[in-house]
Design a protein around this motif. Structure first.
Motif, mmCIF file in Angstrom:
data_model
loop_
_atom_site.group_PDB
_atom_site.id
_atom_site.type_symbol
_atom_site.label_atom_id
_atom_site.label_comp_id
_atom_site.label_asym_id
_atom_site.label_seq_id
_atom_site.Cartn_x
_atom_site.Cartn_y
_atom_site.Cartn_z
ATOM 1 N N UNK A 828 0.827 -1.207 0.000
ATOM 2 C CA UNK A 828 0.000 0.000 0.000
ATOM 3 C C UNK A 828 0.862 1.258 0.000
ATOM 4 N N UNK A 829 1.968 1.219 0.748
ATOM 5 C CA UNK A 829 2.868 2.369 0.799
ATOM 6 C C UNK A 829 3.456 2.672 -0.577
ATOM 7 N N UNK A 830 3.679 1.605 -1.363
ATOM 8 C CA UNK A 830 4.228 1.775 -2.710
ATOM 9 C C UNK A 830 3.153 2.176 -3.721
ATOM 10 N N UNK A 831 1.908 2.336 -3.251
ATOM 11 C CA UNK A 831 0.818 2.738 -4.136
ATOM 12 C C UNK A 831 0.332 1.618 -5.037
ATOM 13 N N UNK A 832 0.492 0.370 -4.597
ATOM 14 C CA UNK A 832 0.114 -0.780 -5.411
ATOM 15 C C UNK A 832 -1.048 -1.538 -4.769
ATOM 16 N N UNK A 833 -1.589 -2.524 -5.502
ATOM 17 C CA UNK A 833 -2.793 -3.214 -5.068
ATOM 18 C C UNK A 833 -2.502 -4.656 -4.668
ATOM 19 N N UNK A 834 -3.379 -5.185 -3.816
ATOM 20 C CA UNK A 834 -3.239 -6.583 -3.406
ATOM 21 C C UNK A 834 -4.604 -7.187 -3.149
ATOM 22 N N UNK A 835 -4.699 -8.492 -3.344
ATOM 23 C CA UNK A 835 -5.874 -9.270 -2.948
ATOM 24 C C UNK A 835 -5.370 -10.402 -2.061
ATOM 25 N N UNK A 836 -6.273 -11.049 -1.359
ATOM 26 C CA UNK A 836 -5.856 -12.102 -0.437
ATOM 27 C C UNK A 836 -6.604 -13.394 -0.748
ATOM 28 N N UNK A 837 -5.905 -14.510 -0.584
ATOM 29 C CA UNK A 837 -6.498 -15.826 -0.812
ATOM 30 C C UNK A 837 -6.082 -16.764 0.311
ATOM 31 N N UNK A 838 -6.900 -17.773 0.523
ATOM 32 C CA UNK A 838 -6.576 -18.761 1.553
ATOM 33 C C UNK A 838 -5.625 -19.824 1.034
ATOM 34 N N UNK A 839 -5.521 -19.957 -0.288
ATOM 35 C CA UNK A 839 -4.713 -21.024 -0.867
ATOM 36 C C UNK A 839 -4.236 -20.603 -2.254
ATOM 37 N N UNK A 840 -3.091 -21.160 -2.698
ATOM 38 C CA UNK A 840 -2.651 -20.907 -4.063
ATOM 39 C C UNK A 840 -2.976 -22.086 -4.989
ATOM 40 N N UNK A 841 -3.847 -22.976 -4.556
ATOM 41 C CA UNK A 841 -4.281 -24.083 -5.406
ATOM 42 C C UNK A 841 -4.972 -23.515 -6.654
ATOM 43 N N UNK A 842 -4.756 -24.107 -7.833
ATOM 44 C CA UNK A 842 -5.326 -23.572 -9.080
ATOM 45 C C UNK A 842 -6.831 -23.342 -9.005
ATOM 46 N N UNK A 843 -7.566 -24.291 -8.369
ATOM 47 C CA UNK A 843 -9.017 -24.137 -8.318
ATOM 48 C C UNK A 843 -9.443 -22.898 -7.532
ATOM 49 N N UNK A 844 -8.564 -22.410 -6.666
ATOM 50 C CA UNK A 844 -8.853 -21.173 -5.919
ATOM 51 C C UNK A 844 -8.417 -19.957 -6.727
ATOM 52 N N UNK A 845 -7.170 -19.986 -7.237
ATOM 53 C CA UNK A 845 -6.619 -18.829 -7.947
ATOM 54 C C UNK A 845 -7.326 -18.579 -9.273
ATOM 55 N N UNK A 846 -7.879 -19.640 -9.898
ATOM 56 C CA UNK A 846 -8.564 -19.457 -11.178
ATOM 57 C C UNK A 846 -9.730 -18.480 -11.060
ATOM 58 N N UNK A 847 -10.334 -18.436 -9.887
ATOM 59 C CA UNK A 847 -11.464 -17.528 -9.692
ATOM 60 C C UNK A 847 -11.024 -16.071 -9.549
ATOM 61 N N UNK A 848 -9.704 -15.857 -9.430
ATOM 62 C CA UNK A 848 -9.186 -14.505 -9.193
ATOM 63 C C UNK A 848 -8.306 -14.033 -10.350
ATOM 64 N N UNK A 849 -8.391 -14.710 -11.482
ATOM 65 C CA UNK A 849 -7.555 -14.360 -12.625
ATOM 66 C C UNK A 849 -7.772 -12.905 -13.022
ATOM 67 N N UNK A 850 -6.676 -12.258 -13.387
ATOM 68 C CA UNK A 850 -6.752 -10.859 -13.789
ATOM 69 C C UNK A 850 -6.631 -9.877 -12.647
ATOM 70 N N UNK A 851 -6.581 -10.402 -11.391
ATOM 71 C CA UNK A 851 -6.509 -9.500 -10.237
ATOM 72 C C UNK A 851 -5.100 -9.362 -9.684
ATOM 73 N N UNK A 852 -4.138 -10.149 -10.191
ATOM 74 C CA UNK A 852 -2.781 -10.086 -9.635
ATOM 75 C C UNK A 852 -1.758 -10.491 -10.696
ATOM 76 N N UNK A 853 -0.512 -10.068 -10.445
ATOM 77 C CA UNK A 853 0.607 -10.416 -11.325
ATOM 78 C C UNK A 853 1.523 -11.454 -10.689
ATOM 79 N N UNK A 854 1.524 -11.516 -9.365
ATOM 80 C CA UNK A 854 2.422 -12.427 -8.665
ATOM 81 C C UNK A 854 1.737 -12.942 -7.410
#
Length: 997
Positions: A828-854
């Motif tokens: 936040x201090x760097x003026x950037x965005x973040x989202x949070x997830x409980x897991x990095x399993x594909x079935x979880x992250x697939x629902x958040x595609x387009x919201x993060x780069x790393x």
């Protein structure tokens, strides 16, 4: 002015030569503050504080020096006190040290010292100035509550200074004031700062914390700077009488004793040790309400009053009038005494006298102060002074001097006032002589309704001047007693579900919607609600089950069955060997039901400290954010016995960095850098007062002593299992030692260790003096071990992480919100965005595609890694640091977390002290850990060879391919571990070389 410190060279300051800097500071303050507004100053004693104070005066504002927080005072009380002052005086701005302003609880504007330092450099007008029409604020002592604010004009200050000086006749060419007193207290502020400036007397100052750590500084300063007058409360003379004999103190004219009851015994001890004649003592009766002094007496004179030797404080100084009311309370009137506290009504009587709250006897023209009116307790018609009971306590128990206080408490049962004596002691829970001490105090004082409680260190609240705040301490004790009668509360399970699985599909079976770690988290939540887990059920159904269970009327619910309840804090590698049939065998042996529960908690020194916080300090600030702590300790307290092992207690903690609940109710900013996984215990740590400690700072040699303390505190026996040969030095007195397995851990597939362990527990229990207690816990299954295997807790490497934050723009933080909140703040201090997830399993992250780069793994684990850019801030199962990151500055990093390099915090219950593990001991530990890893790899290879042989005989090509891949993974693991160990060894050698250098 000369400012001294323990390590740095003295700093000389002549304000008359700094007018350009002062004018620059005043101009900067005037940008934010209007003339007549109140300005708070928050800093240690030093030249910056003085210059900024003068700048505030020149800007036409009213400066008030606020109390600086110390480790000896409750941070909670300090926070409330500062907030109260800010609101009371309508403070416009607080000027202070940069770091401190960040944690200062205020709605007022702030100006940092660094900001004012820049402004000071911009000042160009070095012409002299004179301060005439100005006002300052100071605070009352606060012995009966929060400190009240008082305003005095410059003219009143000058008049009082000259009236007081008639008793001392100080000379700017001959005299020098030497002081360690804080400038936020009226004696230090007025007598050792404002008055000498008005009279032109040189001042030598040191910060009180420097003096506390090195009291001899005062003697050295007097000798070097030829000091002639110093001021201290009585405890200061008591402490100085314990120091080494001083050098040349012949320059001293006056030793002023003031601000608390003066002890003739202390004066005698100090006179003997320092070689000071008693006529060189000056007893001064003073209070902020009269700017400073009201009476002065040179030389010690005592009179026995009601069997107690009381020191005379002398006669009133010039233009001060004093008289005693019928009850002995002193009333004062002078041209400079207050009319009212800021924001309050006129406190004077019809004749213009104000009540001091002090009691005295007036004989032969002199006042003998006998105590505070609020310290007067009437019990069944008899009068007692709490301060007198303090003195008797200190005489009976000299070792508790300064750590015990008598308080007033209303006894509802008897309808009279009782006296409650609170005494701090490191092993307060082991003291069984409180009743005996109470009897002695009753016999000595005649107070019939008197009790004694031993309390933990840091429990008692003190004022800014170091006096006990009796009322606050008594109220805190009552909160503790009230908390013991309340039912345990926990976190809201529905809120847990929604927070933990916000990105999951709630309509699918949980075996499909969640990864393995998330399933573990779900099991924990369900177990606490006594709901059976079924992998085919979805989250919506579990929500309904929880709501249904909560609606069941308590009287109709099935009563819990009494059972022997084993709570394990051991590593899951040990307890996974325990099977339901092993529990059943133990039940038959005991002749009653046995249940087993695994809890993932930090090592025993932290558990003990956090338990003490939970019982004694949490009641002051209790709230729903403590739900996970409450539940964990409720489970622990229901144990019939506690199971521990050397993997969780010794091996794992060494390279970890932990948070520990702060007994000063203060949050160390470094706590935001601590990473955790999904264990329940720390799930709200980001909202709690936390300190930080390195696993390397908890001496292993004291671990068994800590176990004994923890067992005594809980009243629950502890059974310890040692399986690691490399740590045998530290486990010689443990209940079960089994070093037959070279891997240093139980081979659950080849050994019936579960039954062996249960048998050992049964045999050991028969040797106990008291049979194992039973527990009424309604556990739906015989074995509950849904929490994580052991307590992982790492520390973010800021230097390694910064390039990651600089390179990417959108981040997915995978882990609990409590895991290193520092990372989200930096994003936040760097003026950037973040989202949070409980897991990095594909079935979880697939629902958040387009919201993060790393993806930043901040505690989450999983075997299936994402196909996006991935950085393991906290190591994952596959021991991978980065994936799909092209930047070599990032991809070359072996780890993004490490150990705490700075000193560990000390504001927690640590009875054995903090001590870094030395190089030799660390090498022994490292060798043991490497041996464990190598042996585990060897066992794994042997099993794979057996499996490969069977697959070849069966002609199972798919199976052969998987086993060969497992061999390749194992070789990669070995190579990586060798690389990491080599790097760690280089770092260790560098640290040792730096230390020896």
């Amino acid at each position: 002015m000369t400012f001294l410190s323990e390590t740095n060279e003295p700093i000389e300051l002549n304000p008359a030569s700094e007018t350009a800097r002062i004018r620059g500071i005043a101009a900067r303050i005037a940008e934010d503050v209007a003339p007549g507004d109140v300005v708070g100053l928050l800093a240690k004693t030093g030249p910056e504080l003085v210059l900024n104070w003068l700048g505030a005066l020149l800007a036409g504002t009213k400066p008030l020096i606020l109390q600086y927080p110390t480790k000896k005072q409750s941070r909670s009380f300090w926070t409330k006190s500062v907030s109260n002052t800010v609101d009371l005086v309508e403070m416009a701005v607080i000027i202070g040290e940069d770091d401190l302003l960040a944690s200062c609880p205020t709605t007022a504007k702030t100006i940092s010292f660094s900001d004012l330092a820049s402004a000071a450099q911009n000042g160009t007008d070095d012409s002299p100035f004179e301060l005439i029409d100005y006002s300052i604020l100071q605070l009352s002592s606060g012995t009966t509550g929060f400190r009240k604010a008082i305003e005095f004009t410059g003219r009143a200050l000058e008049r009082h200074t000259h009236d007081y000086d008639q008793s001392f006749l100080l000379d700017g060419q001959k005299d020098t004031v030497v002081s360690w007193l804080p400038l936020y207290h009226d004696m230090g502020y007025i007598a050792c700062f404002v008055m000498p400036m008005i009279l032109g007397i040189p001042i030598v100052m040191m910060d009180p914390m420097c003096w506390v750590s090195s009291p001899g500084m005062l003697y050295d300063a007097i000798e070097k700077y030829r000091g002639t007058i110093t001021y201290m409360p009585n405890f200061g003379y008591e402490l100085m009488s314990l120091q080494e004999a001083p050098g040349d103190l012949s320059s001293m004219r006056w030793w002023v004793n003031c601000s608390e009851p003066i002890s003739d015994l202390t004066c005698k001890k100090f006179s003997k040790k320092a070689g000071v004649r008693r006529e060189r003592f000056s007893a001064v009766y003073a209070m902020a309400e009269n700017i400073f002094a009201m009476t002065v007496r040179h030389g010690i004179k005592t009179r026995k009053i009601e069997g107690v030797d009381v020191v005379s404080c002398g006669a009133p100084i010039k233009d001060v009038e004093m008289h005693l009311a019928d009850d002995g309370e002193i009333f004062v009137r002078s041209p400079t005494s207050l009319v009212n506290y800021i924001g309050m009504e006129d406190i004077r009587n019809e004749e213009g006298f104000y009540p001091t709250g002090d009691l005295a006897v007036f004989e032969d023209g002199e006042f003998y102060i006998t105590g505070r009116k609020r310290d007067l307790v009437i019990q069944a018609g008899r009068k007692f002074m709490l301060s007198d009971i303090d003195l008797v306590l200190n005489r009976l128990l000299p070792e508790v001097k300064g750590r015990g206080v008598a308080c007033e408490k209303w006894d509802e049962r008897l309808g009279t006032t009782a006296i409650e004596v609170l005494v701090e002691h490191p092993e307060f829970f082991r003291r069984n002589d409180a009743d005996d001490i109470a009897v002695q105090l009753r016999n000595e004082t005649g107070a019939e309704q008197l009790t004694v409680h031993f309390v933990p260190p840091r429990f008692l609240t003190k004022t800014s001047s170091g006096k006990f705040n009796r009322r606050a301490s008594s109220e805190d004790m009552q909160r503790v007693l009230d908390a013991r009668t309340k039912s345990t509360k926990g976190a809201d399970p529905i809120a847990d579900l929604e927070a933990s699985f916000s990105k999951a599909d709630w309509t699918l079976p949980v075996s499909t919607a969640l990864d393995s770690l998330s399933l573990t988290m779900l099991r924990v939540i369900l177990n606490e609600e006594n709901i059976l887990f079924n992998s085919k059920t979805n989250l919506n159904s579990y929500r309904a089950k929880i709501l249904e269970a909560r609606e069941v009327d308590a009287p109709e619910a099935e009563a819990p069955q009494e059972a022997i309840h084993i709570v394990s804090l051991a590593d899951r590698k040990l307890t996974d060997a325990i099977k339901p049939e092993d529990i059943e065998a133990l039940s038959k042996r005991f002749g009653r039901k046995v249940t087993f529960e695994h809890l993932c908690l930090p090592p025993s020194p932290i558990v003990l400290s956090d338990l003490i916080f939970h019982d004694w300090f949490q009641p002051r600030i209790d709230g729903p954010e403590f739900g996970a702590i409450d539940r964990a300790f409720d489970s622990l307290r229901r144990a019939s016995l506690i199971l521990m092992d050397d993997l969780a207690e010794i091996s794992v903690p060494i390279k970890q960095t932990y948070t520990v609940l702060s007994h000063t109710l203060e949050r160390d900013p470094r706590a935001d850098r601590v990473l955790v996984r999904w264990q329940r215990y720390p799930q709200m740590n980001h909202l709690l007062p936390m300190s930080v400690i390195s696993g390397e700072d908890m001496p292993l040699a004291d671990r068994s002593k800590t176990h004994a303390l923890l067992s005594d505190y809980l009243g629950i026996p502890i059974f310890r299992v040692a399986t690691i040969p490399g740590f045998s030095t530290y486990t010689e007195d443990w209940e079960k030692r089994d070093f037959t397995n070279e891997a240093g851990a139980v081979d659950t597939k080849e050994m019936k260790f579960g039954l062996t362990l249960m048998t050992a527990i049964a045999d050991w229990s028969e040797t106990l003096k008291t049979p194992l207690a039973t527990s009424a816990r309604n556990q739906s299954v015989p074995i509950a071990r849904d929490d994580l295997g052991h307590f992982c807790s790492h520390y973010v490497d800021v230097n390694a992480l910064q390039p990651v934050i600089q390179k990417f723009d959108r981040f997915c933080l995978v882990g609990m919100e409590a895991s290193a909140p520092f990372i989200q703040k930096e994003i936040e201090k760097a003026g950037k965005k973040s989202v949070r997830s409980t897991s990095y399993a594909p079935e979880i992250l697939d629902r958040m595609k387009g919201e993060f780069d790393v993806v930043l793994a901040c505690g989450a684990q999983g075997k299936q890694l994402p196909d996006t850019a991935f950085v393991a801030v906290m190591a994952t199962v596959k021991n991978v640091s980065t994936l799909n990151v092209s930047d070599p500055e990032i991809s070359s990093k072996l780890a993004f977390s490490g150990s705490l390099e700075e000193d560990s915090s000390s504001d927690w219950f640590c009875p054995f002290g903090l001590k870094k593990i030395d190089h030799g001991e660390m090498e022994t530990i490292r060798s043991a850990r490497i041996g464990m890893a190598q042996a585990a790899v060897k066992v794994r290879k042997e099993r794979l060879n057996v499996m490969l042989e069977r697959a070849k005989n069966a002609g199972d090509t798919d199976r052969i391919q998987k086993i060969e891949q497992a061999f390749a993974d194992l070789q990669s693991f070995e190579a990586r571990q060798a690389e990491i160990q080599m790097q760690r060894r280089r770092i260790s050698e560098q640290k040792r070389a730096q230390s020896e250098g």
